[in-house]
Design a protein around this motif. Sequence first.
Motif, PDB file in Angstrom:
ATOM      1  N   PRO A 165     -72.893  44.194 -35.058  1.00 46.36           N
ATOM      2  CA  PRO A 165     -71.938  45.287 -34.868  1.00 46.36           C
ATOM      3  C   PRO A 165     -72.077  46.004 -33.532  1.00 46.36           C
ATOM      4  CG  PRO A 165     -72.866  45.348 -37.080  1.00 46.36           C
ATOM      5  CD  PRO A 165     -73.664  44.353 -36.301  1.00 46.36           C
ATOM      6  N   ALA A 166     -73.266  45.976 -32.950  1.00 46.88           N
ATOM      7  CA  ALA A 166     -73.507  46.690 -31.698  1.00 46.88           C
ATOM      8  C   ALA A 166     -72.788  46.052 -30.511  1.00 46.88           C
ATOM      9  CB  ALA A 166     -75.008  46.753 -31.424  1.00 46.88           C
ATOM     10  N   ARG A 167     -72.294  44.824 -30.669  1.00 45.23           N
ATOM     11  CA  ARG A 167     -71.576  44.164 -29.571  1.00 45.23           C
ATOM     12  C   ARG A 167     -70.224  44.816 -29.303  1.00 45.23           C
ATOM     13  NH1 ARG A 167     -70.431  38.243 -30.224  1.00 45.23           N
ATOM     14  NH2 ARG A 167     -69.866  38.499 -28.025  1.00 45.23           N
ATOM     15  N   CYS A 168     -69.716  45.539 -30.273  1.00 47.71           N
ATOM     16  CA  CYS A 168     -68.411  46.192 -30.138  1.00 47.71           C
ATOM     17  C   CYS A 168     -68.572  47.518 -29.398  1.00 47.71           C
ATOM     18  CB  CYS A 168     -67.803  46.425 -31.515  1.00 47.71           C
ATOM     19  SG  CYS A 168     -66.179  47.203 -31.502  1.00 47.71           S
ATOM     20  N   LYS A 169     -67.870  47.667 -28.280  1.00 48.32           N
ATOM     21  CA  LYS A 169     -67.962  48.907 -27.488  1.00 48.32           C
ATOM     22  C   LYS A 169     -67.027  49.953 -28.091  1.00 48.32           C
ATOM     23  CE  LYS A 169     -70.744  46.774 -24.754  1.00 48.32           C
ATOM     24  NZ  LYS A 169     -72.193  47.048 -24.829  1.00 48.32           N
ATOM     25  N   ALA A 170     -67.587  50.724 -29.012  1.00 49.00           N
ATOM     26  CA  ALA A 170     -66.794  51.701 -29.741  1.00 49.00           C
ATOM     27  C   ALA A 170     -66.720  53.020 -28.990  1.00 49.00           C
ATOM     28  CB  ALA A 170     -67.403  51.922 -31.119  1.00 49.00           C
ATOM     29  N   GLY A 171     -65.655  53.763 -29.280  1.00 48.38           N
ATOM     30  CA  GLY A 171     -65.510  55.100 -28.698  1.00 48.38           C
ATOM     31  C   GLY A 171     -66.108  56.147 -29.625  1.00 48.38           C
ATOM     32  N   THR A 172     -65.688  57.369 -29.435  1.00 49.01           N
ATOM     33  CA  THR A 172     -66.212  58.458 -30.254  1.00 49.01           C
ATOM     34  C   THR A 172     -65.510  58.543 -31.609  1.00 49.01           C
ATOM     35  OG1 THR A 172     -64.640  59.966 -29.176  1.00 49.01           O
ATOM     36  CG2 THR A 172     -66.866  59.845 -28.257  1.00 49.01           C
ATOM     37  N   GLY A 173     -64.289  58.048 -31.671  1.00 53.07           N
ATOM     38  CA  GLY A 173     -63.540  58.087 -32.939  1.00 53.07           C
ATOM     39  C   GLY A 173     -63.742  56.804 -33.726  1.00 53.07           C
ATOM     40  N   THR A 174     -62.724  56.473 -34.522  1.00 49.73           N
ATOM     41  CA  THR A 174     -62.788  55.251 -35.338  1.00 49.73           C
ATOM     42  C   THR A 174     -62.367  54.044 -34.513  1.00 49.73           C
ATOM     43  OG1 THR A 174     -62.286  56.493 -37.354  1.00 49.73           O
ATOM     44  CG2 THR A 174     -61.896  54.120 -37.409  1.00 49.73           C
ATOM     45  N   THR A 175     -63.134  52.952 -34.647  1.00 52.62           N
ATOM     46  CA  THR A 175     -62.841  51.706 -33.938  1.00 52.62           C
ATOM     47  C   THR A 175     -62.869  50.543 -34.916  1.00 52.62           C
ATOM     48  OG1 THR A 175     -63.870  52.562 -31.900  1.00 52.62           O
ATOM     49  CG2 THR A 175     -63.547  50.175 -32.066  1.00 52.62           C
ATOM     50  N   PHE A 176     -61.816  49.742 -34.864  1.00 52.09           N
ATOM     51  CA  PHE A 176     -61.804  48.490 -35.618  1.00 52.09           C
ATOM     52  C   PHE A 176     -62.288  47.387 -34.690  1.00 52.09           C
ATOM     53  CE2 PHE A 176     -58.011  50.002 -38.407  1.00 52.09           C
ATOM     54  CZ  PHE A 176     -58.886  50.732 -39.199  1.00 52.09           C
ATOM     55  N   CYS A 177     -63.316  46.653 -35.122  1.00 43.64           N
ATOM     56  CA  CYS A 177     -63.912  45.604 -34.287  1.00 43.64           C
ATOM     57  C   CYS A 177     -63.688  44.224 -34.911  1.00 43.64           C
ATOM     58  CB  CYS A 177     -65.407  45.832 -34.129  1.00 43.64           C
ATOM     59  SG  CYS A 177     -65.827  47.489 -33.496  1.00 43.64           S
ATOM     60  N   VAL A 178     -63.347  43.257 -34.066  1.00 46.03           N
ATOM     61  CA  VAL A 178     -63.122  41.887 -34.532  1.00 46.03           C
ATOM     62  C   VAL A 178     -63.933  40.923 -33.677  1.00 46.03           C
ATOM     63  CG1 VAL A 178     -61.425  40.079 -34.993  1.00 46.03           C
ATOM     64  CG2 VAL A 178     -60.763  42.502 -35.224  1.00 46.03           C
ATOM     65  N   ASP A 179     -64.804  40.137 -34.333  1.00 43.12           N
ATOM     66  CA  ASP A 179     -65.528  39.060 -33.649  1.00 43.12           C
ATOM     67  C   ASP A 179     -64.718  37.791 -33.881  1.00 43.12           C
ATOM     68  OD1 ASP A 179     -67.215  36.964 -32.889  1.00 43.12           O
ATOM     69  OD2 ASP A 179     -69.033  38.033 -33.495  1.00 43.12           O
ATOM     70  N   LEU A 180     -63.939  37.381 -32.872  1.00 43.05           N
ATOM     71  CA  LEU A 180     -63.067  36.215 -33.013  1.00 43.05           C
ATOM     72  C   LEU A 180     -63.856  34.917 -33.176  1.00 43.05           C
ATOM     73  CD1 LEU A 180     -60.487  37.241 -30.273  1.00 43.05           C
ATOM     74  CD2 LEU A 180     -60.074  37.218 -32.743  1.00 43.05           C
ATOM     75  N   THR A 181     -65.026  34.853 -32.564  1.00 40.97           N
ATOM     76  CA  THR A 181     -65.848  33.643 -32.650  1.00 40.97           C
ATOM     77  C   THR A 181     -66.361  33.436 -34.067  1.00 40.97           C
ATOM     78  OG1 THR A 181     -66.535  33.951 -30.353  1.00 40.97           O
ATOM     79  CG2 THR A 181     -67.855  32.445 -31.704  1.00 40.97           C
ATOM     80  N   ARG A 182     -66.872  34.485 -34.683  1.00 43.14           N
ATOM     81  CA  ARG A 182     -67.418  34.393 -36.040  1.00 43.14           C
ATOM     82  C   ARG A 182     -66.378  34.683 -37.119  1.00 43.14           C
ATOM     83  NH1 ARG A 182     -71.361  35.902 -32.708  1.00 43.14           N
ATOM     84  NH2 ARG A 182     -73.435  34.958 -32.952  1.00 43.14           N
ATOM     85  N   GLN A 183     -65.193  35.129 -36.704  1.00 44.39           N
ATOM     86  CA  GLN A 183     -64.136  35.460 -37.655  1.00 44.39           C
ATOM     87  C   GLN A 183     -64.607  36.520 -38.659  1.00 44.39           C
ATOM     88  OE1 GLN A 183     -60.591  33.492 -37.733  1.00 44.39           O
ATOM     89  NE2 GLN A 183     -61.475  34.196 -35.794  1.00 44.39           N
ATOM     90  N   THR A 184     -65.077  37.629 -38.088  1.00 45.41           N
ATOM     91  CA  THR A 184     -65.517  38.770 -38.893  1.00 45.41           C
ATOM     92  C   THR A 184     -64.901  40.051 -38.331  1.00 45.41           C
ATOM     93  OG1 THR A 184     -67.546  38.946 -37.541  1.00 45.41           O
ATOM     94  CG2 THR A 184     -67.704  37.727 -39.624  1.00 45.41           C
ATOM     95  N   VAL A 185     -64.838  41.076 -39.169  1.00 44.06           N
ATOM     96  CA  VAL A 185     -64.258  42.362 -38.765  1.00 44.06           C
ATOM     97  C   VAL A 185     -65.056  43.485 -39.414  1.00 44.06           C
ATOM     98  CG1 VAL A 185     -62.581  42.252 -40.666  1.00 44.06           C
ATOM     99  CG2 VAL A 185     -62.119  43.735 -38.721  1.00 44.06           C
ATOM    100  N   TRP A 186     -65.183  44.623 -38.722  1.00 40.48           N
ATOM    101  CA  TRP A 186     -65.894  45.781 -39.253  1.00 40.48           C
ATOM    102  C   TRP A 186     -65.338  47.041 -38.605  1.00 40.48           C
ATOM    103  CZ3 TRP A 186     -67.607  42.331 -35.748  1.00 40.48           C
ATOM    104  CH2 TRP A 186     -68.129  42.784 -34.547  1.00 40.48           C
ATOM    105  N   ALA A 187     -65.819  48.196 -39.039  1.00 39.77           N
ATOM    106  CA  ALA A 187     -65.323  49.469 -38.503  1.00 39.77           C
ATOM    107  C   ALA A 187     -66.484  50.379 -38.144  1.00 39.77           C
ATOM    108  CB  ALA A 187     -64.409  50.149 -39.508  1.00 39.77           C
ATOM    109  N   LEU A 188     -66.306  51.075 -37.031  1.00 41.13           N
ATOM    110  CA  LEU A 188     -67.305  52.028 -36.540  1.00 41.13           C
ATOM    111  C   LEU A 188     -66.661  53.409 -36.400  1.00 41.13           C
ATOM    112  CD1 LEU A 188     -68.813  49.880 -33.608  1.00 41.13           C
ATOM    113  CD2 LEU A 188     -69.760  50.122 -35.910  1.00 41.13           C
TER     114      LEU A 188
END
Length: 291
Positions: A165-188
């Motif tokens: 999850p740390a690979r996603c450069k999230a901002g201060t608010g809510t961020t939806f992150c998608v790892d296209l290589t692994r085909q996974t998604v999460w929220a920060l």
Amino acid sequence: MKHVRITSRLVALVVVVLVGAGACAFDPQSGGSGGGGAAPAGAAEQATGVSDTPGPDQHGRPAPAAPTATRKPTPKPTRTTTTKPTPSTGTPAVAGCPQGQHQRAVEAYLARLGGFGAVTVDGRQSAADCAAIKKFQKRYGIRPVEGRAGPTTFDVAQRLATTDPARCKAGTGTTFCVDLTRQTVWALRGGKVIMAPTVTRTGMSGYRTPAGTYAVNYRNPKEWSDPYEVWLPYWQHFTQGMGFHETTTYLHDKSIGSHGCVNLLHADAVRMWELGTVGTRVVLIGRRPGT
């Protein structure tokens, strides 16, 4: 007159022949002799081991009865109970759960992920392992839910366990992150994981979902797709007609994909709808293999 005598003799001869044939016929209900008549040739040898009925001895006394053969009872076959091996691995089922070819690896990934119950990383199926794998399969929509560590279960577990999850450069608010290589998604939110990595399926070959940073700019709980004539539940658009939505097909069928959208399981689509708003940051990294 001569003609009558000849005819009479012929009739008598026919009667003798017919009576004789009937007397020699084998009667299975009398143990081999038809109504006191002679048994067929060879029947006596098979029953007693002698070829003729013995006559009286030299003093005129009747000969002793021929010994009768005794048959040993046929022993009844014994039944042996064996455990049937599973067709795929040759290993016996445990607690109703077949063991898959990726048992040890799945055990290790589930132990790393946590939250699915106690597992023992030893490559051997157990009742506890079975329950944990079933729980995992149910959570991520893997069919059938049978506790077997097969290829799809292994693939999903590996993708989730290796997502960072740390690979996603999230901002201060809510961020939806998608790892296209692994085909996974999460929220920060504020750099903290508020929805753990889950599975997704993005654009197929010819409809690649592009990596980059975007924002949700339109939402609809039940969007209709004009070009593809299908409902898109929990629609959250972010770029070029692409968005997050619940899939209407089996998510783990890798032979197909979306037309650029981020497909989700029902529970994950609902959760992301609850977390998102217009303006939610969207970050996509990597690239789906084969696109």
